[in-house]
Write an enzyme that holds these catalytic residues in place. Structure first.
Site, PDB file in Angstrom:
ATOM      1  N   LYS A 142       0.868  -1.171   0.000  1.00  0.00           N
ATOM      2  CA  LYS A 142       0.000   0.000   0.000  1.00  0.00           C
ATOM      3  C   LYS A 142       0.906   1.222   0.000  1.00  0.00           C
ATOM      4  O   LYS A 142       1.621   1.482   0.969  1.00  0.00           O
ATOM      5  CB  LYS A 142      -0.920   0.017   1.221  1.00  0.00           C
ATOM      6  CG  LYS A 142      -1.805   1.262   1.281  1.00  0.00           C
ATOM      7  CD  LYS A 142      -2.574   1.342   2.582  1.00  0.00           C
ATOM      8  CE  LYS A 142      -3.286   2.689   2.691  1.00  0.00           C
ATOM      9  NZ  LYS A 142      -3.931   2.881   4.011  1.00  0.00           N
ATOM     10  N   GLY A 165      -8.480   9.392   9.674  1.00  0.00           N
ATOM     11  CA  GLY A 165      -8.846   9.484  11.080  1.00  0.00           C
ATOM     12  C   GLY A 165      -9.925  10.480  11.423  1.00  0.00           C
ATOM     13  O   GLY A 165     -10.286  10.618  12.597  1.00  0.00           O
TER      14      GLY A 165
END
Length: 279
Positions: A113, A174
């Site tokens: 990733k 987040g």
């Protein structure tokens, strides 16, 4: 644990598998592995959700002393779920390349990733250098899953560079805000045909369901589950919502109407209207 030696995260083949770089996965939910209250809760959440992959940072691996046991890595081995290493925290192309090369050795997988951070406050990807980093990793044989914004031109350039899947954000990492630019995400889905996994910014299972209804191929999240009051139950909720959104997309939603439409069709005029006209 090699990615190529593992099948999908469930034993029963799926009639609608997630296909990434030619590999089949039964689940369309990917989960992170950080910030959980305890390893026990992490394990319980992952066993309930049965994600396709688990993301993990190289920085959580104890590579300085091979004789010292690493409980986190042993837990991942026990679960048997494919691991998607990431280059979290990297701020330059060279740092990305070095981290990816080390991750390939530690995790024994060519999957990566790609995270290249351009701004420390928003953790927004470095859109100017992301394509270069992806190109170099692909040339070195990596199966690159780039974390990117919802910018159509950037995503097209990543595909042109050889990325067979991309991971646009819904909102900054987040934040839990859900998709803040629905128009751009839906346009991106309409214009590009490669698998796309919405990564970052999802806070509620309804957010996951929504982007899946738009036709995205999967979702990746971490904080929304790890910081929930009950991470295990929330993991299950996200798994169910992801599948519900996928089923809704495949089912074909009714077209939106501008005015009310009767749900029960009628033929002719109601009899009481007719009686009123005769009296």
């Amino acid at each position: 644990m090699s990615m190529t030696s593992l099948n999908s995260s469930a034993d029963t083949p799926s009639a609608d598998p997630l296909l990434l770089y030619g590999q089949r996965f039964n689940s369309r939910l990917l989960l992170g592995t950080s910030r959980y209250p305890s390893p026990h809760i992490l394990e319980a959440a992952l066993r309930l959700a049965q994600p396709a992959m688990l993301t993990a940072s190289l920085r959580r691996q104890n590579i300085s002393d091979p004789d010292t046991p690493n409980r986190f890595w042993e837990l991942l081995r026990t679960l048997g779920t494919p691991v998607l290493p990431n280059t979290a925290g990297c701020h330059s192309v060279q740092e990305v390349i070095t981290t990816a090369q080390m991750a390939r050795e530690v995790f024994e997988t060519p999957w990566i990733k790609l995270e290249l951070i351009g701004d420390d406050y928003t953790l927004q990807p470095d859109t100017l250098n992301l394509v270069q980093a992806a190109s170099q990793l692909i040339k070195e044989g990596f199966k690159v899953m780039p974390y990117c914004t919802e910018d159509l031109v950037l995503c097209q350039r990543l595909v042109d560079a050889g990325c067979q899947a991309i991971m646009p954000w819904a909102a900054p990492i987040g934040t839990g805000k859900g998709p803040i630019n629905a128009y751009a995400l839906r346009t991106l889905r309409e214009r590009l045909s490669v698998p796309m996994i919405v990564d970052a910014g999802l806070g509620l299972p309804s957010h996951a369901c929504q982007v899946m209804e738009w036709g995205f191929d999967g979702v990746l999240l971490n904080t929304a589950v790890a910081l929930a009051q009950d991470p295990v139950a929330m993991a299950g909720a996200f798994a169910a919502a992801t599948q519900a959104g996928r089923t809704a997309f495949l089912s074909g939603a009714m077209p939106e109407q501008q005015a009310a439409q009767p749900s029960t069709p009628v033929l002719g005029t109601p009899f009481w209207h007719q009686l009123g006209a005769d009296t």
